[in-house]
Design an enzyme around this catalytic site. Structure first.
Site, PDB file in Angstrom:
ATOM      1  N   TYR A   1      -3.196  -8.421   2.002  1.00  9.80           N
ATOM      2  CA  TYR A   1      -4.617  -8.613   1.360  1.00  9.80           C
ATOM      3  C   TYR A   1      -5.433  -9.179   1.130  1.00  9.80           C
ATOM      4  O   TYR A   1      -6.314  -9.343   1.234  1.00  9.80           O
ATOM      5  CB  TYR A   1      -4.644  -7.355   0.056  1.00  9.80           C
ATOM      6  CG  TYR A   1      -3.917  -5.612   0.707  1.00  9.80           C
ATOM      7  CD1 TYR A   1      -4.195  -4.897   1.531  1.00  9.80           C
ATOM      8  CD2 TYR A   1      -2.904  -5.360   0.072  1.00  9.80           C
ATOM      9  CE1 TYR A   1      -4.250  -3.587   1.686  1.00  9.80           C
ATOM     10  CE2 TYR A   1      -1.856  -3.702   0.696  1.00  9.80           C
ATOM     11  CZ  TYR A   1      -3.022  -3.199   1.072  1.00  9.80           C
ATOM     12  OH  TYR A   1      -2.349  -1.766   1.070  1.00  9.80           O
TER      13      TYR A   1
ATOM     14  N   ASN B   1     -10.454   4.615   6.033  1.00  7.10           N
ATOM     15  CA  ASN B   1     -10.286   4.810   7.073  1.00  7.10           C
ATOM     16  C   ASN B   1     -11.609   4.840   8.550  1.00  7.10           C
ATOM     17  O   ASN B   1     -11.958   5.350   8.696  1.00  7.10           O
ATOM     18  CB  ASN B   1      -9.500   6.784   7.624  1.00  7.10           C
ATOM     19  CG  ASN B   1      -9.341   7.049   7.758  1.00  7.10           C
ATOM     20  OD1 ASN B   1      -7.526   6.963   7.601  1.00  7.10           O
ATOM     21  ND2 ASN B   1      -8.771   8.190   6.354  1.00  7.10           N
TER      22      ASN B   1
ATOM     23  N   CYS C   1      -3.754  -0.397  10.610  1.00  9.02           N
ATOM     24  CA  CYS C   1      -3.719  -0.761   8.758  1.00  9.02           C
ATOM     25  C   CYS C   1      -2.502  -0.743   8.519  1.00  9.02           C
ATOM     26  O   CYS C   1      -2.090  -1.696   6.992  1.00  9.02           O
ATOM     27  CB  CYS C   1      -4.182   0.274   8.449  1.00  9.02           C
ATOM     28  SG  CYS C   1      -6.044   1.016   9.122  1.00  9.02           S
ATOM     29  N   HIS C   2      -1.616  -0.658   9.029  1.00  6.95           N
ATOM     30  CA  HIS C   2       0.051  -0.641   8.326  1.00  6.95           C
ATOM     31  C   HIS C   2       0.138  -2.310   8.276  1.00  6.95           C
ATOM     32  O   HIS C   2       1.574  -1.945   7.597  1.00  6.95           O
ATOM     33  CB  HIS C   2       0.964   0.793   8.904  1.00  6.95           C
ATOM     34  CG  HIS C   2       0.425   0.292  10.562  1.00  6.95           C
ATOM     35  ND1 HIS C   2      -0.039   0.704  11.465  1.00  6.95           N
ATOM     36  CD2 HIS C   2       2.019  -0.706  11.573  1.00  6.95           C
ATOM     37  CE1 HIS C   2       0.241  -0.036  12.525  1.00  6.95           C
ATOM     38  NE2 HIS C   2       1.066  -0.545  13.277  1.00  6.95           N
TER      39      HIS C   2
ATOM     40  N   GLU D   1       7.811  -1.628  14.214  1.00  6.97           N
ATOM     41  CA  GLU D   1       7.401  -2.404  14.519  1.00  6.97           C
ATOM     42  C   GLU D   1       8.199  -3.788  15.079  1.00  6.97           C
ATOM     43  O   GLU D   1       7.944  -5.339  15.239  1.00  6.97           O
ATOM     44  CB  GLU D   1       6.305  -3.667  13.746  1.00  6.97           C
ATOM     45  CG  GLU D   1       4.820  -2.425  13.691  1.00  6.97           C
ATOM     46  CD  GLU D   1       4.113  -2.323  14.676  1.00  6.97           C
ATOM     47  OE1 GLU D   1       3.803  -3.284  15.995  1.00  6.97           O
ATOM     48  OE2 GLU D   1       3.155  -1.584  15.468  1.00  6.97           O
TER      49      GLU D   1
END
Length: 104
Positions: free
Chosen positions: A26, A48, A56-57, A83
């Site tokens: 962030y 969202n 977003c993950h 991932e």
DNA sequence: GCTTTGACACTAA
DNA sequence: CTTAGTGCCAAAG
């Protein structure tokens, strides 16, 4: 036609640049925007934007912790593992290894 | 247009 | 290591 891109939208844009198997924080995200709106960045995700369009993950805390997720932090951890991102037993991620370097 | 809300960051103890 | 407190910013109410 106007842009008037909101702060949130800009976050999504940077987020879209993050390739699979890479993550960002962030703080880095906000810093890339020339701001310190760490919180606002998270807000953008929580609202969202587009779970199908924005990864977003792949956004975690600057200290390497997973952080939160609209669908549950646990779900987020799964996605990250998918991932190919390893998570330390202490529930942390090695930023020095997966942090995505922005071009700017 | 002020008040509230947060998926955070940082410092101090 | 944990807890508590303060600072930060944008969007929504």
């Amino acid at each position: 036609m106007k842009k008037t891109l909101t702060f949130d939208q800009r976050c999504h844009a940077l987020l879209a640049q993050i390739p699979k198997g890479r993550v960002s924080t962030y703080r880095e995200l906000a810093h890339a925007l020339g701001s310190k709106a760490y919180r606002a960045v998270g807000q953008a995700m929580n609202r969202n934007p587009n779970l199908m369009k924005v990864p977003c993950h792949r956004v975690i805390k600057s200290n390497g912790e997973i952080g939160g997720y609209a669908l549950g932090a646990d779900k987020k951890r799964e996605l990250l593992l998918e991932e190919g991102i390893q998570v330390e037993t202490n529930g942390r991620i090695r930023l020095s290894k997966y942090l995505h370097p922005y071009s700017t």
